[in-house]
Design a protein around this motif. Structure first.
Motif, short mmCIF file in Angstrom:
data_model
loop_
_atom_site.label_atom_id
_atom_site.label_comp_id
_atom_site.label_asym_id
_atom_site.label_seq_id
_atom_site.Cartn_x
_atom_site.Cartn_y
_atom_site.Cartn_z
N VAL A 164 0.83 -1.20 0.00
CA VAL A 164 0.00 0.00 0.00
C VAL A 164 0.87 1.25 0.00
O VAL A 164 0.61 2.21 -0.75
CB VAL A 164 -0.96 -0.01 1.21
N LEU A 165 1.92 1.26 0.81
CA LEU A 165 2.81 2.42 0.87
C LEU A 165 3.49 2.66 -0.47
O LEU A 165 3.61 3.81 -0.93
CB LEU A 165 3.86 2.21 1.96
N ILE A 166 3.91 1.60 -1.14
CA ILE A 166 4.56 1.73 -2.45
C ILE A 166 3.57 2.30 -3.47
O ILE A 166 3.92 3.17 -4.28
CB ILE A 166 5.10 0.36 -2.91
N ALA A 167 2.33 1.83 -3.43
CA ALA A 167 1.32 2.34 -4.36
C ALA A 167 1.09 3.84 -4.17
O ALA A 167 0.96 4.59 -5.15
CB ALA A 167 0.01 1.58 -4.19
N ILE A 168 1.06 4.28 -2.92
CA ILE A 168 0.86 5.70 -2.64
C ILE A 168 2.09 6.51 -3.06
O ILE A 168 1.97 7.57 -3.69
CB ILE A 168 0.55 5.91 -1.15
N LEU A 179 -8.54 5.32 -1.82
CA LEU A 179 -8.57 3.95 -1.31
C LEU A 179 -8.95 2.96 -2.42
O LEU A 179 -8.37 1.88 -2.53
CB LEU A 179 -9.56 3.84 -0.15
N ARG A 180 -9.94 3.32 -3.22
CA ARG A 180 -10.37 2.43 -4.29
C ARG A 180 -9.24 2.21 -5.30
O ARG A 180 -9.00 1.08 -5.74
CB ARG A 180 -11.61 3.02 -4.99
N GLU A 181 -8.53 3.28 -5.66
CA GLU A 181 -7.40 3.14 -6.60
C GLU A 181 -6.28 2.29 -6.01
O GLU A 181 -5.67 1.48 -6.71
CB GLU A 181 -6.87 4.52 -6.98
N ILE A 182 -6.02 2.46 -4.72
CA ILE A 182 -4.99 1.64 -4.06
C ILE A 182 -5.38 0.17 -4.12
O ILE A 182 -4.56 -0.70 -4.41
CB ILE A 182 -4.80 2.08 -2.59
N SER A 194 -8.06 -6.40 -1.15
CA SER A 194 -9.45 -6.05 -0.87
C SER A 194 -9.53 -4.69 -0.19
O SER A 194 -8.55 -4.21 0.40
CB SER A 194 -10.10 -7.11 0.02
N MET A 195 -10.71 -4.08 -0.24
CA MET A 195 -10.89 -2.78 0.42
C MET A 195 -10.67 -2.92 1.92
O MET A 195 -10.13 -2.01 2.55
CB MET A 195 -12.30 -2.24 0.14
N GLU A 196 -11.08 -4.03 2.49
CA GLU A 196 -10.87 -4.24 3.93
C GLU A 196 -9.38 -4.26 4.27
O GLU A 196 -8.95 -3.64 5.25
CB GLU A 196 -11.52 -5.56 4.36
N GLU A 197 -8.58 -4.97 3.47
CA GLU A 197 -7.14 -5.04 3.70
C GLU A 197 -6.50 -3.67 3.53
O GLU A 197 -5.66 -3.25 4.36
CB GLU A 197 -6.49 -6.03 2.72
N TYR A 203 -11.77 6.51 5.91
CA TYR A 203 -12.08 5.12 5.58
C TYR A 203 -13.06 5.01 4.40
O TYR A 203 -13.43 3.90 4.00
CB TYR A 203 -12.66 4.40 6.79
N GLU A 204 -13.49 6.14 3.82
CA GLU A 204 -14.38 6.09 2.65
C GLU A 204 -13.57 5.75 1.40
O GLU A 204 -12.39 6.12 1.27
CB GLU A 204 -15.07 7.44 2.47
N GLU A 205 -14.20 5.08 0.43
CA GLU A 205 -13.51 4.65 -0.78
C GLU A 205 -12.89 5.81 -1.55
O GLU A 205 -11.85 5.66 -2.20
CB GLU A 205 -14.46 3.87 -1.70
N SER A 206 -13.52 6.96 -1.49
CA SER A 206 -13.02 8.11 -2.26
C SER A 206 -11.99 8.95 -1.50
O SER A 206 -11.47 9.93 -2.03
CB SER A 206 -14.20 9.01 -2.68
N ALA A 207 -11.70 8.58 -0.24
CA ALA A 207 -10.67 9.29 0.53
C ALA A 207 -9.33 9.16 -0.18
O ALA A 207 -8.99 8.10 -0.73
CB ALA A 207 -10.58 8.73 1.93
N THR A 208 -8.56 10.25 -0.20
CA THR A 208 -7.28 10.26 -0.94
C THR A 208 -6.10 10.51 -0.01
O THR A 208 -6.24 11.18 1.02
CB THR A 208 -7.30 11.32 -2.05
N PHE A 209 -4.94 10.00 -0.42
CA PHE A 209 -3.76 10.02 0.44
C PHE A 209 -2.50 10.31 -0.35
O PHE A 209 -2.43 10.09 -1.56
CB PHE A 209 -3.62 8.66 1.15
N TYR A 210 -1.50 10.81 0.38
CA TYR A 210 -0.16 11.00 -0.18
C TYR A 210 0.85 10.73 0.93
O TYR A 210 0.50 10.68 2.11
CB TYR A 210 0.01 12.41 -0.76
N THR A 211 2.09 10.52 0.56
CA THR A 211 3.11 10.21 1.56
C THR A 211 3.54 11.46 2.31
O THR A 211 3.55 12.57 1.76
CB THR A 211 4.34 9.54 0.91
#
Length: 351
Positions: free
Chosen positions: A274-278, A287-290, A297-300, A325-333
């Protein structure tokens, strides 16, 4: 000071190199030595209340190639609590829920207030007292098969014990190798990742009696099977390899030669994926893109993101109008940790 040694590999190995080097640390820790491993579900412990370098048994073990295990725990003792005797020599062992736990400790604890329940020390050390207390807590929690929430609980429990003094410990249930490093930085543990392709390493102790080339190197490719991979944990570096320090108060759980949990850094597998993907995403990623990129899975993915947020490796974009925790929530390192993340990625991928 006492010193600790731990090993976790994906396949049974012989501790020839690590034990020979670690054994010499007994020069400064003269009051006992011990080596524990798991030939099967049960533990085998060799230990004596004498200097390792003066032990005929220790001499035999360093040359005996038939010992093989996926997990090893070693200890050399400088007595600070309890007399010099077999009962006070590490590692210690007890049975709980059909598993044989083995434990070794470095540090000094004011331990009188630690509850013991049905587990009673045989010797007089603070170490064995802490071990009995820890098993009492595990029994109260009814931990039979360890899960991530149990690792999180254990990290907090070890930090709680650490409040009573200085505390580094390595212990095992025969499946996992649990390694905790003092929260105040006392003799912090360190580890090295052994993985193919194997090359040459330089030994830090110049009096190791092992087959060396003319420049005091040993060729690991001649010592290791190409499919063997794992970690060595020690109080001080044994070789010139790239050893990494534990963070203060860090618990790392190893299993089959992999890091499966840490309360301070990403664990191998899901969290690193997950960290590499971000990190590799050119922009913020949802979250969905990750989930799509990693095949998880979305749970994982949600569980991994929660952990990475807690460890401050990633941030949620503040422009989001949804919860993390919503599917559309976005993240960056985390920008301040990107160099560290890149090093972790390089080590993880083997680049």
């Amino acid at each position: 000071m006492c010193e600790l040694l731990g090993m976790s590999f994906n396949l049974p190995v012989n501790p020839r190199i690590s034990f020979r080097g670690f054994r010499l640390r007994g020069k400064y820790n003269r009051d006992g030595w011990g080596l524990a491993f798991y030939p099967d579900e049960s533990a085998q412990i060799f230990k004596e209340p004498i200097k390792a370098g003066e032990s005929a048994l220790s001499e035999f073990l360093k040359n005996y190639t038939e010992i093989r295990s996926k997990i090893f725990i070693g200890h050399v003792r400088y007595a600070s609590r309890g007399g010099i005797s077999h009962k006070n020599t590490h590692p210690f062992s007890r049975e709980l829920f059909g598993r044989e736990y083995v434990f070794a400790h470095n540090g000094n604890l004011e331990y009188k207030d630690l509850e013991l329940g049905s587990f009673k020390p045989i010797g007089e050390t603070d170490s064995e007292h802490a071990f009995c207390h820890l098993l009492h807590c595990i029994k109260q929690r009814k931990v039979v098969d360890w899960k991530e929430e149990d690792f999180e609980w254990l990290a907090e429990k070890l930090i709680e014990i650490n409040k009573y003094g200085s505390f580094n410990c390595i212990f095992s249930d025969g499946t996992h190798l649990f390694c905790y490093s003092d929260k105040n930085g006392y003799n912090n543990l360190r580890f090295v990742h052994r993985k193919p392709p194997y090359g040459k390493i330089k030994l830090l102790d110049d009096d190791w009696d092992i087959e060396l080339d003319k420049d005091n190197f040993i060729d690991l490719s001649k010592e290791k099977e190409p499919e063997q991979t794992g970690y060595i944990i020690a109080t001080r570096e044994l070789t010139d390899e790239k050893w990494l320090k534990f963070e203060p108060g860090e618990l790392i759980v190893f299993k089959d030669g992999r890091i499966i949990y840490s309360n301070k850094r990403p664990s191998e597998g899901m969290e690193m994926d997950v960290l590499i993907a971000i990190r590799r995403s050119p922009h913020r990623i949802s979250l969905r893109e990750i989930s799509n990129k990693t095949g998880r899975s979305m749970e994982e993915v949600t569980r991994a993101v929660r952990s990475l947020l807690k460890k401050k490796y990633i941030r949620q974009d503040r422009r989001d109008v949804v919860e993390w925790y919503e599917e559309s929530a976005t993240f960056y390192t985390e920008p301040s940790r990107r160099r560290e993340i890149d090093e972790l990625m390089s080590s993880y991928s083997g680049d």
